[in-house]
Design an enzyme around this catalytic site. Structure first.
Site: not given
Ligand code: NAI
Length: 797
Positions: A245-247, A398, A193, A249-250, A301, A267
């Site tokens: 993605g974000s910590t 972050e 996804k 959601v991790g 990240c 990651e």
């Molecule tokens: P996010 O962690 O919500 O989104 C990343 C992915 O996870 C997207 O595909 C999203 O649809 C999916 N997602 C969201 N909630 C989920 C869940 N409960 N279960 C499974 N998948 C889920 O990140 P977001 O909201 O786009 O960005 C928020 C903050 O996260 C940013 O400001 C940044 O600090 C951090 N971030 C870090 C990233 C990295 O590469 N370490 C990448 C993106 C965001």
């Protein structure tokens, strides 16, 4: 006549737009609407819902994409499961050909993907064209090679199965490549996804898979938001989740997958230090900062978002930075001379603004150059923040935007204290002209990737991933492939019935000890000393027939905390030479051998083992100590072949403090099989031995005492395995936890570990044959005992 210097001084940039007609034609061909890619076909969403996709630089709608529902995810997982049967059986050679075909087709459409990525994400075309897409292609070529080699290089391993992959928006196609290439190479099939802000390159990639002749169902792309992601994570027929993605959601994903047996790699976020020592080449360091924090608008990240600069050169560095910032061109990402493009979405822009405002309210000083921002689209100027305390929000959170915070230090120790003062540990950059200074800092910084006199370098042959709350698992390189493989035997391991241990604290010791006046109560072993349990209670240990044989301390939370404190204080063990550790382990082996009769007697009494079985268990335990003594200085890292004029050192580092919960069975052998690899690699451990038969572990104190094991390296807390597991899994100073016990206990350990996102290794209630050298010993244990740090060292002028 005008002097050349005058012309150069007054010359302005013209516009240098990248043509986007092919991408527009492609969007028009699809009439602005995209479906899921399932089982090799483009499929309309079951619930008929779509969401808009917007170009963040211009604000115009590019297309709409299908919103994935439960039915869509079910279909995609079923397609991946079906395809897994034949894909996993295909020869490595045949899989390699498919991956080569994908790489070649990407090569042919490089510019199309770069332009589409820039329009969807807002990143400068210079970056998508020169960094993202070339790395994507490199990933597929590199992993085509792995597909060919998987059988010979990873004997005894099998693909995991169906992989659910959820990726973010900052490097949409690159993150797809990091996920899909290794998964396919190892024989898995995937449901991926993309992020809701940036799904378009994933859909163009789906078309490319079809063109390249990839079998149906091997790659499935379902679009949608977080709820669709959660449906993939929760799906019972998915065997592995890979998330970037974000910590926050991790953590949700760690909890949701706890106890399901799904393999997991995370990651997550970062707040990476960029450390500049006073002897650094400051002009290079300034260019490094540009690449560290203004690359991709800081939405990276591993962005070097915390500048930590030595006091003597701080003012000079800040002045140079301010001058450089004024020259950064912020604007249309499709313009080839743009340095800083658009922020991906308005929520992200709001988040950056809000955090900077909070920082200002805390007294931070913000510098922003007077660069004019475009009137339309989502832009934020490059920002330098000074005057912060290490605890302030901007120094800790972050920001994920083009905002650099700067702090100063006087001594290298202070630099390391500041650098490691973060819950994250993804990456670090270290700048100095002295190789001693840089390598010393690289060794001491808690980060999965360290760049020396460089920053944000990536390659498919090197592992990437974090320490601490930046997640676990690696992507890229040999280490990354393990995330998509499992030991083949795990697929057939049987569930074990775990005998419940009854913890009786009644004082029947006197009635049956047979030797009045002799205290047969084993204490705990903490910080190199025997310690009474904090509870003041001991529990009765019985033999297999139920007869009393002694008592062991009933450890509690306080004892675990004391043990972790002792283990944390024994950091010298982690930095001791591997040779020193090997010597200590040899000594342990010899001392255990010298006491073999005593241990055999104990095993016979505890487990009613036959003479032969007891002798075998002790002999194997001794041999295992020798094995890990031998491995202590041999399970070493690699030098990855990445870029020219770089050595990329993949170092196996210990986690730090590891919690180990031993199984009921094989009380001596399992204890040795788990503790020895952990300490051989430099970890300090808090161990809970077999709750039913703890006494051979408590007898082991004397072996430890006589073998020069430094105090605090091995700490033993006897008692209720599952109760103590909770405290260990929740403890923030424990970096990894290994649990061998019941199905429920495994689930709880995984769920309880979410606080600091510690790495877990649990057996999900499956029985290990400890006496089998393939199962009870080997590199798999050493791999779990280490985390890989990749250090990039450039050379040459
Ligand atoms: P996010 O962690 O919500 O989104 C990343 C992915 O996870 C997207 O595909 C999203 O649809 C999916 N997602 C969201 N909630 C989920 C869940 N409960 N279960 C499974 N998948 C889920 O990140 P977001 O909201 O786009 O960005 C928020 C903050 O996260 C940013 O400001 C940044 O600090 C951090 N971030 C870090 C990233 C990295 O590469 N370490 C990448 C993106 C965001």
């Amino acid at each position: 006549m005008t002097a050349v210097t005058e012309i150069l001084r007054t010359m302005d940039y013209g516009v240098a737009p990248e043509a986007n007609d092919q991408v527009i034609a492609w969007l028009e061909k699809h009439e602005g609407r995209f479906l899921h890619f399932i089982g090799g076909k483009f499929v309309a969403p079951a619930e008929g819902q779509y969401f808009p996709v917007v170009n963040p630089a211009r604000g115009n709608r590019l297309a709409e994409c299908a919103e994935g529902s439960r039915v869509d995810v079910d279909k995609a997982v079923a397609a991946a499961r079906k395809a897994f049967k034949s894909w996993s059986k295909l020869s490595g050679d045949a899989r390699a050909r498919h991956l080569y075909a994908i790489a070649r087709n990407l090569n042919k459409r490089e510019r199309f993907f770069a332009v589409l990525e820039t329009m969807d994400n807002g990143k400068p075309i210079r970056e998508s064209r020169d960094i993202d897409i070339p790395l994507v292609i490199r990933h597929f070529y590199h992993h085509a090679g792995w597909a060919k080699l998987i059988d010979s290089e990873f004997p005894g391993y099998a693909p995991v199965g169906v992989c659910g992959q959820v990726i973010p928006w900052n490097f949409p196609l690159l993150m797809l490549a990091w996920k899909i290439a290794p998964a396919l190479a190892a024989g898995n099939t995937v449901v991926l996804k993309p992020a809701e802000f940036t799904p378009l390159t994933a859909l163009a990639f789906a078309e490319l898979c079809k063109e390249a002749g990839l079998p149906d169902g091997v790659v499935n792309i379902v679009t949608g938001g977080g709820e669709t992601g959660a449906l993939i994570v929760d799906h019972p027929d998915v065997d592995k989740i890979a998330f970037t993605g974000s910590t926050e959601v991790g953590r949700i994903i760690r909890k949701a997958t706890a106890g399901t047996g799904k393999k997991l790699s995370l990651e997550l976020g970062g707040k990476s230090p960029f450390i500049v020592f006073e002897d650094a080449d400051l002009d290079s360091a300034v260019e490094g900062v540009v690449d560290a924090i203004w690359f991709n608008q800081g939405q990276v990240c591993c962005a070097g978002s915390r500048l930590i600069v030595q006091e003597a050169v701080a003012e000079k560095m800040h002045a140079k930075l301010r001058a450089r910032m004024a020259k950064l061109r912020v604007g249309d990402p499709l313009d080839k001379s743009t340095d800083v493009g658009a922020i991906v979405a308005d929520v992200q822009l709001d988040r950056i603004r809000a955090l900077v405002e909070q920082g200002r309210a805390e007294g931070a000083v913000c510098y922003q150059p007077e660069t004019a921002l475009p009137d339309k689209g989502l832009f934020y100027p490059p920002t330098l923040v000074t005057g912060l305390s290490p605890a302030s929000i901007l120094a800790q959170e972050e920001i994920f935007g083009p905002v650099l915070v700067s702090m100063t230090f006087r001594t290298p120790d202070e630099a390391m204290a500041l650098a490691n003062n973060s819950r994250y540990g993804l990456a670090a950059s270290v700048w100095s002209e002295s190789i001693n200074v840089t390598l010393d800092a690289a060794a001491r910084v808690k980060a999965g990737v360290v760049w020396i006199n460089s920053t944000n370098l990536f390659d498919a042959a090197a592992g990437f991933g974090g320490y601490r709350e930046s997640g676990f698992g690696r992507e890229g390189g040999r280490e990354g492939l393990y995330e998509y493989l499992v030991p083949a035997r795990e697929k057939t391991m049987k569930l074990e019935t775990v005998t419940k241990c009854v913890f009786t604290t009644s004082p029947e010791v006197h009635e049956s000890s047979g030797a009045p006046g002799v205290d047969r109560t084993a204490k705990l072993y903490i910080g190199g000393k025997q310690a009474r349990p904090d509870s003041g209670y001991s529990y009765t240990v019985r033999d297999a027939r139920g007869a009393f044989i002694g008592q062991a301390g009933l450890g509690n939370r306080k004892d675990v905390r004391n043990a972790v404190e002792a283990a944390s204080a024994a950091g010298g063990w982690s930095t001791a030479t591997a040779h020193n550790r090997a010597q200590v382990l040899y000594y342990i082996a010899e001392n255990l051998a010298a006491r073999a009769e005593e241990f055999k007697g104990r095993l016979r009494a505890m487990a009613n083992a036959t003479k032969k079985a007891a002798a075998e268990e002790v002999e194997q335990a001794v041999q295992r100590c020798f094995y890990y003594a031998a491995q202590a200085d041999k399970y070493d890292g690699q030098v990855h072949s990445t870029r020219t004029r770089h050595v990329t050192l993949a170092m196996n580092e210990p986690w730090g403090v590891v919690g180990i919960l031993c199984p009921n069975e094989a009380p001596l052998l399992a204890f040795i099989s788990l503790v020895m690899p952990a300490i051989a690699m430099g970890n300090r451990v808090v161990v809970v031995p077999s709750p039913i038969d703890p006494l051979s572990a408590t007898d082991f104190y004397q072996v430890l005492d006589t073998s020069d094991v430094p105090a605090g390296v091995v700490n033993i807390v006897t008692g209720d395995h599952d109760l103590l597991a909770k405290t260990i899994a929740e403890h923030d100073d424990v970096a990894a936890v290994w649990y061998f016990g019941s199905v429920e206990g495994s689930a709880k350990v995984e769920a309880d570990s979410i606080g600091n996102l510690k790495a877990t290794w649990v057996n999900h209630g499956r029985a290990t044959h400890w006496s089998d050298p393939q199962e009870g010993q080997g590199r798999e244990f050493l791999r779990h005992a280490t985390q890989v740090k990749n250090i990039w060292v450039p050379y040459g002028e």
